[in-house]
Scaffold this motif. Structure first.
Motif, PDB file in Angstrom:
ATOM      1  N   CYS A   7       4.682  -1.368   9.283  1.00  0.00           N
ATOM      2  CA  CYS A   7       3.799  -2.071   8.642  1.00  0.00           C
ATOM      3  C   CYS A   7       4.296  -3.437   8.631  1.00  0.00           C
ATOM      4  O   CYS A   7       3.308  -4.330   8.264  1.00  0.00           O
ATOM      5  CB  CYS A   7       3.133  -1.727   7.402  1.00  0.00           C
ATOM      6  N   ILE A  11       1.867  -7.121   8.437  1.00  0.00           N
ATOM      7  CA  ILE A  11       1.637  -7.536   7.014  1.00  0.00           C
ATOM      8  C   ILE A  11       2.099  -8.952   7.193  1.00  0.00           C
ATOM      9  O   ILE A  11       1.613  -9.874   6.361  1.00  0.00           O
ATOM     10  CB  ILE A  11       2.391  -6.764   5.997  1.00  0.00           C
ATOM     11  N   LEU A  15      -0.203 -12.280   6.455  1.00  0.00           N
ATOM     12  CA  LEU A  15       0.509 -13.081   5.243  1.00  0.00           C
ATOM     13  C   LEU A  15       0.309 -14.696   6.033  1.00  0.00           C
ATOM     14  O   LEU A  15      -0.199 -15.510   5.257  1.00  0.00           O
ATOM     15  CB  LEU A  15       1.416 -12.816   4.445  1.00  0.00           C
TER      16      LEU A  15
END
Length: 83
Positions: A7, A11, A15
């Motif tokens: 992940c 992620i 972001l």
């Protein structure tokens, strides 16, 4: 054991997209197209402009980085049966 390492990449990409989206929304607030005032209709216009711009920027950035964000919002297609 949870597979969190898988992940990390998506992620980080999300972001980055969120930070760029925030920066662009902040920049829009300082342009002549951004409505100013204290009336509710102006607040609605501000909200619509920032939400629309933010959504478009975020989705485009996610698509460029290979994250299929729209995939989660589109209806699932059922397999067709050929008779």
């Amino acid at each position: 054991g949870l597979g969190l390492s898988k992940c990390a990449g998506p992620i980080v990409k999300m972001l980055i997209a969120a930070i760029v989206m925030g920066a662009i929304c902040l920049a829009i607030q300082h342009t002549p197209i951004y409505p100013h005032g204290e009336r509710k209709i102006i607040w609605c216009a501000q909200l619509a402009l920032l939400m629309g711009t933010g959504a478009v920027v975020y989705l485009i950035l996610c698509a460029i980085m290979g994250i299929e964000t729209l995939h989660h919002f589109l209806p699932k297609r059922r397999p067709t049966r050929n008779a």
